[in-house]
Each structure stands twice: as structure tokens, then as C-alpha cells.
Design a protein around this motif. Structure first.
Motif, PDB file in Angstrom:
ATOM      1  N   ARG A   1      81.578 -47.061   9.675  1.00 18.06           N
ATOM      2  CA  ARG A   1      80.289 -45.911   9.800  1.00 18.06           C
ATOM      3  C   ARG A   1      78.942 -46.419  10.098  1.00 18.06           C
ATOM      4  O   ARG A   1      78.690 -47.539   9.972  1.00 18.06           O
ATOM      5  N   ASN A   2      78.282 -45.707  11.019  1.00 16.84           N
ATOM      6  CA  ASN A   2      77.228 -46.363  11.384  1.00 16.84           C
ATOM      7  C   ASN A   2      76.035 -46.832  10.434  1.00 16.84           C
ATOM      8  O   ASN A   2      75.596 -47.964  10.884  1.00 16.84           O
ATOM      9  N   GLU A   3      76.184 -46.153   9.371  1.00 14.01           N
ATOM     10  CA  GLU A   3      75.352 -46.627   8.244  1.00 14.01           C
ATOM     11  C   GLU A   3      75.748 -48.171   7.498  1.00 14.01           C
ATOM     12  O   GLU A   3      74.966 -48.703   7.091  1.00 14.01           O
ATOM     13  N   ASP A   4      77.072 -48.291   7.949  1.00 12.82           N
ATOM     14  CA  ASP A   4      77.388 -49.882   7.511  1.00 12.82           C
ATOM     15  C   ASP A   4      77.503 -50.757   8.464  1.00 12.82           C
ATOM     16  O   ASP A   4      77.941 -51.967   8.069  1.00 12.82           O
TER      17      ASP A   4
ATOM     18  N   ASP B   1      75.317 -52.935   9.657  1.00 11.50           N
ATOM     19  CA  ASP B   1      74.648 -54.124   9.418  1.00 11.50           C
ATOM     20  C   ASP B   1      75.359 -54.731   8.213  1.00 11.50           C
ATOM     21  O   ASP B   1      75.349 -56.078   8.506  1.00 11.50           O
TER      22      ASP B   1
END
Length: 99
Positions: free
Chosen positions: A61-64, A66
Motif C-alpha cells: 500500500r502507498n502508505e506503507d 517507506d
């Protein structure tokens, strides 16, 4: 954190990405020039369809992103972010920016 993962076996990278897209019901936008390779000047077609069970595609997922890149870096795992998934289109490119 991981949406999906699959080894790059029969059919190679593009076949694996296509299977994942069909399973998840989404398209993808990738840049083959970002795929890690030990060979210099490898042909995009060879890279797209070469088969190996030693490579994996991991959809995060984009938020994960990093967090995932930090974990892989700390473990010394070679990786690269080669694109994104979503929408209902498929875009495969080699280094050129698509607007």
C-alpha cells in the motif's frame, strides 16, 4: 502491509504482474528500467519475460512504502520500486515518462 506477492516464475515479470492484476482487479504502471539486474544493457523484452523463482513482486500500500523499503534495506535485500497498481489500465515503459 503487503497487499499481494508472487514469485516471478513461469512467463516472467509481465506475466506475473498480469496475474496479480487479474486477481486484484486492477491495472499497473511500471518502468522496466527500474527492475534490478546484474546485467548491463539487458533487452527490455528479455527482462520482461525471463523466468526465475528467485525474484518476487511485492505489492505494498502507498502508505506503507517507506516502512517496507526501510525493512528491506535493513535486511540487505536488493529491491526496487518499479511502479504502481490501481485504476484499470496497464502501462509498461522503459525509462520514458508517460504523461
Amino acid at each position: 502491509m503487503v497487499n499481494a506477492s508472487m514469485d516471478v516464475g513461469v512467463g516472467g515479470l509481465l506475466t506475473t504482474l498480469s496475474k496479480m492484476a487479474l486477481i486484484n482487479g486492477v491495472g499497473f504502471n511500471i518502468d522496466l528500467s527500474r527492475v534490478p539486474t546484474d546485467e548491463c544493457g539487458i533487452d527490455p523484452t528479455v527482462l520482461a519475460f525471463s523466468e526465475t523463482n528467485a525474484r518476487y513482486i511485492v505489492e505494498v500500500r502507498n502508505e506503507d512504502i517507506d516502512k517496507a523499503t526501510s525493512i528491506l534495506t535493513n535486511l540487505g535485500v536488493p529491491f526496487s520500486v518499479i511502479g504502481s497498481s490501481g485504476d484499470d489500465y496497464v502501462i509498461v515503459r522503459w525509462g520514458a515518462t508517460i504523461n
